[in-house]
Enzyme design. Structure first.
Site, PDB file in Angstrom:
ATOM      1  N   GLU A   1       0.644  -5.372  11.221  1.00  0.00           N
ATOM      2  CA  GLU A   1       0.208  -3.977  11.098  1.00  0.00           C
ATOM      3  C   GLU A   1       1.004  -3.148  12.100  1.00  0.00           C
ATOM      4  O   GLU A   1       0.757  -3.194  13.304  1.00  0.00           O
ATOM      5  CB  GLU A   1      -1.287  -3.863  11.382  1.00  0.00           C
TER       6      GLU A   1
ATOM      7  N   HIS B   1       0.834  -1.197   0.000  1.00  0.00           N
ATOM      8  CA  HIS B   1       0.000   0.000   0.000  1.00  0.00           C
ATOM      9  C   HIS B   1       0.873   1.254   0.000  1.00  0.00           C
ATOM     10  O   HIS B   1       1.823   1.365   0.788  1.00  0.00           O
ATOM     11  CB  HIS B   1      -0.930   0.002   1.205  1.00  0.00           C
TER      12      HIS B   1
ATOM     13  N   GLU C   1       1.603   3.421   3.079  1.00  0.00           N
ATOM     14  CA  GLU C   1       2.225   2.653   4.153  1.00  0.00           C
ATOM     15  C   GLU C   1       3.727   2.499   3.898  1.00  0.00           C
ATOM     16  O   GLU C   1       4.342   1.504   4.278  1.00  0.00           O
ATOM     17  CB  GLU C   1       1.524   1.304   4.284  1.00  0.00           C
TER      18      GLU C   1
ATOM     19  N   HIS D   1       2.345  -4.103   6.977  1.00  0.00           N
ATOM     20  CA  HIS D   1       1.348  -3.087   6.655  1.00  0.00           C
ATOM     21  C   HIS D   1       1.273  -2.126   7.838  1.00  0.00           C
ATOM     22  O   HIS D   1       1.933  -2.299   8.847  1.00  0.00           O
ATOM     23  CB  HIS D   1      -0.024  -3.732   6.410  1.00  0.00           C
TER      24      HIS D   1
END
Length: 308
Positions: free
Chosen positions: A272, A64, A67, A213
């Site tokens: 994450e 992403h 990110e 992420h």
């Protein structure tokens, strides 16, 4: 380490990544560098290889665009591991020389270079938005929340693992065409970047993968169906303070981790990192703290060959 190559004071574009890799190669000749493919705009998608063992671990970052902090974090680890190996030093109780010999680590530090450059508003990328006219006249600040690639496809929703379900779920939420986030693409593996990751994984058949992420300080895995994955996830949770979660199947479709786990039935994790403003990249001043939170996770993953 006395003098560090990877700096914490600059936004991590693909150009910065490329320069860092060149300096690391010069300082650490044992670092192997290649590419898994190129982006739509012709940017290399590099991979790095550290170690020479039969056990194969792959870490990827920046699926992403917004990110991009994940690319910086994984490159901090690359330099740390290379330095420890060169100096013949251990990390805590981990024998880095032993790990180097028994494990091959492959790192794809920036899966989505076009998107990262767009999110960081590089002029050389902004003019390429002819590829997707949908968001003209939005203003540069609009791209700070950009997750997709340059064509407006969310790369982590473009893998052949429940893709049709992901498409239907997103269409119910009104996402039917290219945009900043959540568009799954016209079909699975419609993007050069996901094709490159798919083929790279098929070639190497990794034993374990970690996808970085942001954000939420959470760890997602496949421990319900894999005892080793569950053991590792619990270790990751212990050393990082991040929360280990087994997501409901319905919420986990078409991502790289989902495809890897469903295809190979081996441990695959999404981590994450950090916490901050939703939809915006984590601030640079958090990078050092975030890296220190998850550093040991990487060494655990590399050292678990005996449990394979």
């Amino acid at each position: 380490m006395e003098k560090k190559i990877i700096k914490l004071n600059q936004e991590y574009t693909s150009r910065v990544l490329t320069n860092d890799i060149l300096f690391l190669q010069y300082e650490f000749p044992e670092l192997e560098v290649g590419r898994i493919g190129t982006s739509l705009l012709g940017e290399n998608i590099p991979f790095l290889k550290l170690g020479k063992g039969q056990y194969k671990v792959m870490i990827n970052a920046s699926h992403h665009a917004n990110e991009w902090m994940t690319s910086l974090i994984v490159m901090l680890f690359v330099e740390k591991y290379l330095w420890l190996h060169k100096q013949k030093k251990n990390y805590k109780t981990y024998d880095c020389n032993d790990i180097w010999n028994k494990t091959s680590l492959y790192i794809v530090p920036m899966v989505n270079p076009d998107g990262v450059n767009l999110s960081l508003q590089e002029n050389r990328v902004l003019h390429e938005m002819e590829y997707c006219k949908l968001w003209e006249n939005k203003g540069k600040d609009f791209f700070k929340r950009w997750k997709a690639n340059i064509r407006g496809v969310d790369l982590n929703l473009n893998y052949p693992a429940g893709w049709e379900i992901a498409r239907k779920n997103k269409e119910k939420k009104g996402v039917t065409k290219p945009g900043p986030r959540d568009y799954v693409g016209p079909n699975p593996l419609s993007e050069k970047e996901t094709i490159a990751m798919y083929q790279f994984t098929k070639i190497h058949s990794f034993d374990l993968t970690i996808s970085l992420h942001s954000q939420g300080k959470e760890i997602y895995g496949n421990g319900k169906k894999n005892a080793k994955a569950k053991k590792l996830a619990k270790l990751f949770e212990t050393v990082s303070g991040y929360h280990y979660t087994e997501p409901e199947y319905a919420s986990s479709f078409a991502g790289y981790k989902d495809w890897f786990v469903s295809t190979y039935s081996k441990p695959g994790f999404t981590i994450e990192i950090g916490k901050g403003e939703e939809g915006v990249c984590l601030p640079l001043e958090q990078a050092k703290e975030i890296y220190e939170e998850i550093e040991e996770i990487f060494f655990i993953a590399l050292d678990e060959v005996d449990e394979a």
